[in-house]
Design a protein around this motif. Sequence first.
Motif, mmCIF file in Angstrom:
data_model
loop_
_atom_site.group_PDB
_atom_site.id
_atom_site.type_symbol
_atom_site.label_atom_id
_atom_site.label_comp_id
_atom_site.label_asym_id
_atom_site.label_seq_id
_atom_site.Cartn_x
_atom_site.Cartn_y
_atom_site.Cartn_z
ATOM 1 N N UNK A 1 0.799 -0.585 0.108
ATOM 2 C CA UNK A 1 0.076 -0.050 0.032
ATOM 3 C C UNK A 1 0.971 0.771 -0.025
ATOM 4 N N UNK A 2 0.095 2.432 -1.029
ATOM 5 C CA UNK A 2 1.206 3.504 -0.969
ATOM 6 C C UNK A 2 -0.203 4.992 -0.900
ATOM 7 N N UNK A 3 0.511 5.619 0.132
ATOM 8 C CA UNK A 3 -0.103 6.817 1.080
ATOM 9 C C UNK A 3 0.711 8.054 0.264
ATOM 10 N N UNK A 4 0.058 8.275 -0.688
ATOM 11 C CA UNK A 4 1.397 9.991 -1.030
ATOM 12 C C UNK A 4 0.334 11.152 -0.332
ATOM 13 N N UNK A 5 0.537 11.728 -0.552
ATOM 14 C CA UNK A 5 0.754 13.305 0.504
ATOM 15 C C UNK A 5 0.748 13.907 -0.698
ATOM 16 N N UNK A 6 -0.411 15.001 -0.722
ATOM 17 C CA UNK A 6 -0.596 15.960 -2.289
ATOM 18 C C UNK A 6 -1.003 17.033 -1.480
ATOM 19 N N UNK A 7 -0.569 17.758 -0.756
ATOM 20 C CA UNK A 7 -0.296 19.425 0.369
ATOM 21 C C UNK A 7 -2.374 18.933 0.946
ATOM 22 N N UNK A 8 -2.044 20.215 1.608
ATOM 23 C CA UNK A 8 -3.319 20.644 1.878
ATOM 24 C C UNK A 8 -3.886 18.791 3.273
ATOM 25 N N UNK A 9 -4.774 18.494 2.785
ATOM 26 C CA UNK A 9 -5.072 17.270 3.146
ATOM 27 C C UNK A 9 -5.968 16.265 2.390
ATOM 28 N N UNK A 10 -4.669 16.512 1.325
ATOM 29 C CA UNK A 10 -5.349 15.679 0.345
ATOM 30 C C UNK A 10 -4.586 14.287 -0.400
ATOM 31 N N UNK A 11 -4.280 13.284 0.333
ATOM 32 C CA UNK A 11 -4.356 12.389 0.294
ATOM 33 C C UNK A 11 -4.986 11.331 -1.183
ATOM 34 N N UNK A 12 -3.433 10.697 -1.782
ATOM 35 C CA UNK A 12 -3.881 9.138 -2.494
ATOM 36 C C UNK A 12 -3.379 7.738 -2.011
ATOM 37 N N UNK A 30 -0.260 24.138 -1.838
ATOM 38 C CA UNK A 30 0.502 23.249 -1.715
ATOM 39 C C UNK A 30 0.827 21.794 -2.709
ATOM 40 N N UNK A 31 -0.223 22.158 -3.576
ATOM 41 C CA UNK A 31 -0.239 20.627 -4.606
ATOM 42 C C UNK A 31 1.152 21.045 -5.651
ATOM 43 N N UNK A 32 1.427 19.382 -5.830
ATOM 44 C CA UNK A 32 2.490 19.251 -6.547
ATOM 45 C C UNK A 32 2.958 19.459 -7.328
ATOM 46 N N UNK A 33 3.465 20.484 -8.221
ATOM 47 C CA UNK A 33 2.922 21.027 -9.606
ATOM 48 C C UNK A 33 2.927 20.144 -10.695
ATOM 49 N N UNK A 34 3.667 18.874 -11.121
ATOM 50 C CA UNK A 34 3.837 18.402 -11.982
ATOM 51 C C UNK A 34 3.357 16.579 -11.936
ATOM 52 N N UNK A 35 2.937 16.406 -10.417
ATOM 53 C CA UNK A 35 1.907 15.594 -9.919
ATOM 54 C C UNK A 35 1.064 14.769 -11.036
#
Length: 223
Positions: A1-12, A30-35
């Motif tokens: 399982x992979x948990x990625x933080x994408x800024x603020x309260x966003x998780x993938x 805070x969202x990573x621009x190139x994601x």
Amino acid sequence: MKITFLGHAVFLIESKKSIIIDPFISGNPAFPIDFQLPQIDYILVTHGHGDHIGNTVELSKKFNSTVISNFEICNYLQKKGVKNVHPMHIGGSKEFDFGKLKMTPAVHGSGIIENDEIIYGGNPGGFLLKMEKSIYHAGDTGLTKDMEFVKGVDIALLPIGGNFVMDVDDAVKAVEIIQPKIVIPMHYNTWDIIKADAEKFKILVEKLDVQCKILKPGEWLEV
């Protein structure tokens, strides 16, 4: 399982299925621009505020995702053309093809602002996911004794930014209640009004023998 933080309260969360929680992308500094997002199977929305409901409509249409949220938000999204919704409410649980999901209480608001009007967004909440590991996304919330009901989860995703949610000190108290194996701070430093010291949080949490992972936007944890 992979948990990625994408800024603020966003998780993938990527496991059997791909799940995104509170997909605030457009306008999120805070969202990573190139994601690049993968195929999203499920979108979980904790409450109706714009920095949490975010890009739910666009993403659900692009990926044909199923949106899981409270009844009122699901009803609102259907009116926006979202085809696949699964309404739930606080305390409700359901088995899905990715695992078991339960909606948990949060102490906050949930109004949806549209055309300078506030649309009722039902009760705010959090999510407890039971997959290979148990994950608790607290949503936007103050400290509450209801957190006793998620005691012992593997991973807790907790807001620490203060003002609208728990500050660092209250989030540490939440960790004392929940006693997770790992805690990841969220909902901080997106704007100055929720500026917080994540390193201080980490120091205080690890005194409780709980592992704290501070993820920068775009970083992930494999468990």
